[in-house]
Design a protein around this motif. Sequence first.
Motif, PDB file in Angstrom:
ATOM      1  N   ASP A   4       0.445  -1.233   0.034  1.00  0.00           N
ATOM      2  CA  ASP A   4      -0.673  -0.142   0.205  1.00  0.00           C
ATOM      3  C   ASP A   4       0.922   1.294  -0.120  1.00  0.00           C
ATOM      4  OD1 ASP A   4       1.103  -0.093   2.704  1.00  0.00           O
ATOM      5  OD2 ASP A   4      -0.716  -0.076   3.163  1.00  0.00           O
ATOM      6  N   LEU A   5       1.878   1.325   0.651  1.00  0.00           N
ATOM      7  CA  LEU A   5       2.779   2.404   0.560  1.00  0.00           C
ATOM      8  C   LEU A   5       3.812   2.660  -0.700  1.00  0.00           C
ATOM      9  CD1 LEU A   5       3.982   4.490   2.800  1.00  0.00           C
ATOM     10  CD2 LEU A   5       5.208   3.163   3.825  1.00  0.00           C
ATOM     11  N   GLN A   6       4.397   1.103  -1.231  1.00  0.00           N
ATOM     12  CA  GLN A   6       4.507   1.459  -2.536  1.00  0.00           C
ATOM     13  C   GLN A   6       3.468   2.065  -3.869  1.00  0.00           C
ATOM     14  OE1 GLN A   6       7.823  -0.062  -3.440  1.00  0.00           O
ATOM     15  NE2 GLN A   6       7.744   0.343  -5.064  1.00  0.00           N
ATOM     16  N   GLY A   7       2.691   2.107  -3.833  1.00  0.00           N
ATOM     17  CA  GLY A   7       1.944   2.310  -5.029  1.00  0.00           C
ATOM     18  C   GLY A   7       1.443   3.677  -4.728  1.00  0.00           C
ATOM     19  N   LEU A   8       2.232   4.525  -3.345  1.00  0.00           N
ATOM     20  CA  LEU A   8       2.369   5.921  -2.810  1.00  0.00           C
ATOM     21  C   LEU A   8       3.659   6.901  -3.918  1.00  0.00           C
ATOM     22  CD1 LEU A   8       0.452   6.302   0.026  1.00  0.00           C
ATOM     23  CD2 LEU A   8      -0.360   6.589  -2.053  1.00  0.00           C
ATOM     24  N   VAL A   9       4.194   5.860  -3.458  1.00  0.00           N
ATOM     25  CA  VAL A   9       5.704   6.679  -3.883  1.00  0.00           C
ATOM     26  C   VAL A   9       5.948   7.356  -5.609  1.00  0.00           C
ATOM     27  CG1 VAL A   9       8.701   5.716  -4.139  1.00  0.00           C
ATOM     28  CG2 VAL A   9       6.793   4.536  -2.422  1.00  0.00           C
ATOM     29  N   ILE A  10       6.877   8.060  -5.227  1.00  0.00           N
ATOM     30  CA  ILE A  10       6.572   8.891  -6.521  1.00  0.00           C
ATOM     31  C   ILE A  10       8.055   9.061  -6.939  1.00  0.00           C
ATOM     32  CG2 ILE A  10       6.684  10.973  -7.339  1.00  0.00           C
ATOM     33  CD1 ILE A  10       4.807  12.271  -5.960  1.00  0.00           C
ATOM     34  N   SER A  11       8.430   8.341  -7.786  1.00  0.00           N
ATOM     35  CA  SER A  11       9.679   7.876  -8.567  1.00  0.00           C
ATOM     36  C   SER A  11      10.490   8.798  -8.621  1.00  0.00           C
ATOM     37  CB  SER A  11      10.107   6.600  -9.638  1.00  0.00           C
ATOM     38  OG  SER A  11       8.915   6.684 -10.640  1.00  0.00           O
ATOM     39  N   GLU A  12      11.292   9.044  -9.377  1.00  0.00           N
ATOM     40  CA  GLU A  12      12.002  10.223 -10.278  1.00  0.00           C
ATOM     41  C   GLU A  12      11.972  10.372 -11.177  1.00  0.00           C
ATOM     42  OE1 GLU A  12      14.994  12.525  -9.449  1.00  0.00           O
ATOM     43  OE2 GLU A  12      13.588  12.122  -6.842  1.00  0.00           O
ATOM     44  N   GLU A  13      11.735   8.523 -12.042  1.00  0.00           N
ATOM     45  CA  GLU A  13      11.094   8.795 -13.439  1.00  0.00           C
ATOM     46  C   GLU A  13       9.704   9.052 -13.584  1.00  0.00           C
ATOM     47  OE1 GLU A  13      11.689   5.510 -11.803  1.00  0.00           O
ATOM     48  OE2 GLU A  13      13.803   5.856 -12.129  1.00  0.00           O
TER      49      GLU A  13
END
Length: 176
Positions: A4-13
């Motif tokens: 659930d937390l992984q889906g909230l990450v805003i990656s550099e790409e």
Amino acid sequence: MRPDLQGLVISEEYLTNLIGENPHKVRYFYTAGKPREPGDLLIKLGMSTIRWLKFKSVRRLVKEVDRYSAVIRAVDINDQLEEAGNPGVGLSDREKVIQALSVMKSDLERALKTERILRENKNFIAKHPQLFTTNLTALTALQLSDKASEYGRVLDQALQIAVGVQEEMRKLQNRQ
């Protein structure tokens, strides 16, 4: 990291895709390196100044994304500590925190997309401000209409309360 937390990450790409530029160039406007010749200093400084001015508004949003990412990292560390056998460090309302982070992510994405559209169409908007003034006037009228309706609802509720109070007062007077 929990799913659930992984889906909230805003990656550099993803951030690069949202802003249309390398986030590193936006965060650090002087990336020209050391000048090799005396004239290079002025050229590189001028290019860095132009980049700084161009990305002034998006830089603030990227800083907000960085703060958002720090909160996600803190929640992840907290989760790891809890999984390591420290039950006292767990978040009491983790679901609410995840919901708030989800709303923040949506708001950041919308703001970054809006900023990019405005930045990429700056010349058109400057040449045709009347096209956008009309839309802003209509939006303002809608907002005023909403406020008027809200005031009307509040006034209606206040009148209903006043009528209820008067009825209760009559009942009390009739009992005496």
